[in-house]
Write an enzyme that holds these catalytic residues in place. Structure first.
Site, PDB file in Angstrom:
ATOM      1  N   TYR A 195      11.042 -69.053  42.524  1.00 23.29           N
ATOM      2  CA  TYR A 195      11.506 -67.584  43.063  1.00 23.29           C
ATOM      3  C   TYR A 195      12.516 -67.580  44.054  1.00 23.29           C
ATOM      4  O   TYR A 195      13.680 -67.061  43.847  1.00 23.29           O
ATOM      5  CB  TYR A 195      10.155 -66.933  43.631  1.00 23.29           C
ATOM      6  CG  TYR A 195      10.506 -65.539  44.085  1.00 23.29           C
ATOM      7  CD1 TYR A 195       9.982 -64.587  43.163  1.00 23.29           C
ATOM      8  CD2 TYR A 195      10.829 -65.117  45.365  1.00 23.29           C
ATOM      9  CE1 TYR A 195      10.378 -63.122  43.434  1.00 23.29           C
ATOM     10  CE2 TYR A 195      10.744 -63.828  45.591  1.00 23.29           C
ATOM     11  CZ  TYR A 195      10.687 -62.889  44.874  1.00 23.29           C
ATOM     12  OH  TYR A 195      10.709 -61.547  44.846  1.00 23.29           O
TER      13      TYR A 195
ATOM     14  N   SER B  58      15.594 -61.033  48.043  1.00 17.20           N
ATOM     15  CA  SER B  58      14.313 -61.277  48.781  1.00 17.20           C
ATOM     16  C   SER B  58      14.618 -61.733  50.071  1.00 17.20           C
ATOM     17  O   SER B  58      15.721 -62.632  50.333  1.00 17.20           O
ATOM     18  CB  SER B  58      13.258 -61.899  48.100  1.00 17.20           C
ATOM     19  OG  SER B  58      12.294 -62.142  48.790  1.00 17.20           O
TER      20      SER B  58
HETATM   21  N1  NAD Z   1       7.236 -56.073  46.901  1.00 17.14           N
HETATM   22  C1  NAD Z   1       7.989 -56.988  47.794  1.00 17.14           C
HETATM   23  O1  NAD Z   1       7.322 -57.174  48.879  1.00 17.14           O
HETATM   24  C2  NAD Z   1       9.131 -57.497  47.515  1.00 17.14           C
HETATM   25  C3  NAD Z   1       9.749 -58.385  48.418  1.00 17.14           C
HETATM   26  C4  NAD Z   1      11.208 -58.722  48.105  1.00 17.14           C
HETATM   27  C5  NAD Z   1      11.593 -58.792  47.022  1.00 17.14           C
HETATM   28  N2  NAD Z   1      11.241 -58.101  46.049  1.00 17.14           N
HETATM   29  C6  NAD Z   1      11.719 -57.824  44.695  1.00 17.14           C
HETATM   30  O2  NAD Z   1      11.828 -56.458  44.472  1.00 17.14           O
HETATM   31  C7  NAD Z   1      11.856 -56.192  42.928  1.00 17.14           C
HETATM   32  C8  NAD Z   1      10.564 -55.331  42.681  1.00 17.14           C
HETATM   33  O3  NAD Z   1       9.376 -55.873  43.132  1.00 17.14           O
HETATM   34  P1  NAD Z   1       8.089 -55.190  43.106  1.00 17.14           P
HETATM   35  O4  NAD Z   1       7.477 -55.846  44.254  1.00 17.14           O
HETATM   36  O5  NAD Z   1       8.424 -53.529  43.318  1.00 17.14           O
HETATM   37  O6  NAD Z   1       7.454 -55.363  41.726  1.00 17.14           O
HETATM   38  P2  NAD Z   1       6.528 -54.588  40.793  1.00 17.14           P
HETATM   39  O7  NAD Z   1       5.766 -55.708  40.071  1.00 17.14           O
HETATM   40  O8  NAD Z   1       5.763 -53.653  41.790  1.00 17.14           O
HETATM   41  O9  NAD Z   1       7.541 -53.695  39.764  1.00 17.14           O
HETATM   42  C9  NAD Z   1       8.248 -54.480  38.958  1.00 17.14           C
HETATM   43  C10 NAD Z   1       8.722 -53.490  37.750  1.00 17.14           C
HETATM   44  O10 NAD Z   1       9.623 -54.433  37.063  1.00 17.14           O
HETATM   45  C11 NAD Z   1       9.327 -54.324  35.572  1.00 17.14           C
HETATM   46  N3  NAD Z   1       9.595 -55.762  35.016  1.00 17.14           N
HETATM   47  C12 NAD Z   1       9.142 -56.813  35.125  1.00 17.14           C
HETATM   48  N4  NAD Z   1       9.840 -57.887  34.603  1.00 17.14           N
HETATM   49  C13 NAD Z   1      10.754 -56.988  33.796  1.00 17.14           C
HETATM   50  C14 NAD Z   1      11.614 -57.359  32.810  1.00 17.14           C
HETATM   51  N5  NAD Z   1      11.949 -58.590  32.359  1.00 17.14           N
HETATM   52  N6  NAD Z   1      12.257 -56.393  32.369  1.00 17.14           N
HETATM   53  C15 NAD Z   1      12.243 -55.234  32.731  1.00 17.14           C
HETATM   54  N7  NAD Z   1      11.313 -54.563  33.607  1.00 17.14           N
HETATM   55  C16 NAD Z   1      10.507 -55.692  34.119  1.00 17.14           C
HETATM   56  C17 NAD Z   1       7.699 -54.228  35.804  1.00 17.14           C
HETATM   57  O11 NAD Z   1       7.296 -53.818  34.614  1.00 17.14           O
HETATM   58  C18 NAD Z   1       7.390 -53.232  36.872  1.00 17.14           C
HETATM   59  O12 NAD Z   1       7.467 -51.871  36.524  1.00 17.14           O
HETATM   60  C19 NAD Z   1      11.664 -57.590  42.473  1.00 17.14           C
HETATM   61  O13 NAD Z   1      13.005 -58.176  42.073  1.00 17.14           O
HETATM   62  C20 NAD Z   1      10.989 -58.574  43.382  1.00 17.14           C
HETATM   63  O14 NAD Z   1      11.301 -59.861  43.418  1.00 17.14           O
HETATM   64  C21 NAD Z   1       9.731 -57.420  46.123  1.00 17.14           C
END
Ligand code: NAD
Length: 266
Positions: free
Chosen positions: A166, A153
């Site tokens: 986080y 991130s």
């Molecule tokens: N969206 C953002 O702005 C952003 C920014 C930086 C980093 N991230 C990172 O990107 C990744 C995805 O984020 P997102 O926003 O798409 O999240 P999201 O919540 O939209 O999707 C996450 C997916 O992961 C699944 N999941 C959660 N915990 C799990 C586990 N223990 N085992 C298996 N599956 C699991 C959920 O069911 C979901 O389908 C994460 O690592 C998040 O920290 C997101």
């Protein structure tokens, strides 16, 4: 005779027939990465806690045997072991692993009030999950000369208040990335992608899907002029998984529309 190679057209399917595992691949950024892998000609296994979301992907993509969904909890070793074993049974090899799953929203509580269970939820869901999936996929990745991508991130570089768990989990992932790249090179390349603000509301399962509510100023504050979308991460993931990225390992690449490069005085 020239020693230089001839000009080659870009490969429209740089992951042709490669087998890529994407954790948390049923929604959000993971789904964006999964679709990019399919678009690049790859074969795909998505693992996710949310079975409805996983099944919805398969029916919406309609790519037949080229994509599989397997239930997965990245924080539990028996679940990870089973996920990797079943993926191997399905496709016979593993060329790429994208460690993306984990609890997405960072704000929970001030550190003095943060329950240990919440701290552990972030560390387990992100850092331990990345460790476990890498550990169990590595034997196959070594055989294939494959690649790992860890989703970190932009919060490894900058913070809002009350996001310590986080941030620590994601910072650990970046350090884990270069440590593993050194241990596993040259057989397996390991890189991290650090997304900034990525709007994922439109990439959820059908029952939870909605258009993101983004203001003009949300877009305008980004040097690139807009908030990010899952395909922005998918495009880099495909590149890092492909042979074109063969000289890139141990890196953390920030994809944030320029936000972490922008000077802020207010
Ligand atoms: N969206 C953002 O702005 C952003 C920014 C930086 C980093 N991230 C990172 O990107 C990744 C995805 O984020 P997102 O926003 O798409 O999240 P999201 O919540 O939209 O999707 C996450 C997916 O992961 C699944 N999941 C959660 N915990 C799990 C586990 N223990 N085992 C298996 N599956 C699991 C959920 O069911 C979901 O389908 C994460 O690592 C998040 O920290 C997101």
């Amino acid at each position: 005779m020239s020693l230089l190679p001839p000009i080659e057209p870009c490969d429209p399917a740089p992951l042709r027939d490669r087998v890529v595992l994407v954790t948390g691949g049923a929604q959000g950024i993971g789904r964006g990465i999964a679709q990019a892998v399919l678009g690049a000609g790859g074969r795909l296994v998505i693992g996710d806690l949310d079975r409805d979301a996983g099944r919805a992907c398969l029916s919406e993509w309609a790519v037949g045997e080229r994509a599989r969904f397997l239930p997965l909890d990245v924080a539990r070793e028996p679940s990870v072991r089973g996920f990797v074993a079943r993926a191997l049974i399905a496709f016979g090899r593993i060329d790429g692993l994208v460690n993306n799953a984990g609890p997405a929203s960072p704000e929970i509580a001030t550190l003095s009030e943060l329950p240990l269970a919440d701290w552990r939820r972030f560390i387990d869901g992100h850092l331990t999950g990345t460790f476990l999936c890498s550990k169990h996929a590595l034997p196959e990745l070594r055989k294939a000369g494959g690649a790992i991508i860890n989703i970190a991130s932009s919060r490894v570089l900058q913070s809002e208040p009350h996001t310590e768990a986080y941030a620590a989990a994601k910072g650990g992932i970046v350090a884990f990335t270069h440590a593993l790249a050194i241990s596993e090179g040259p057989d397996v390349r390991v890189n991290a992608i650090s997304p900034g603000w990525i709007a994922t509301e439109g990439w959820r399962k059908p029952t939870a899907r909605r258009a993101p509510k983004l203001l003009r100023r949300d877009h305008a504050q980004h040097p690139a002029g807009r908030v990010g979308q899952p395909p922005d991460i998918g495009a880099l993931a495909v590149f890092l998984l492909s042979d074109a990225a063969g000289f890139i390992t141990g890196q953390n690449i920030v994809v944030d529309g320029g936000m972490t490069r922008k000077m802020q005085y207010v």
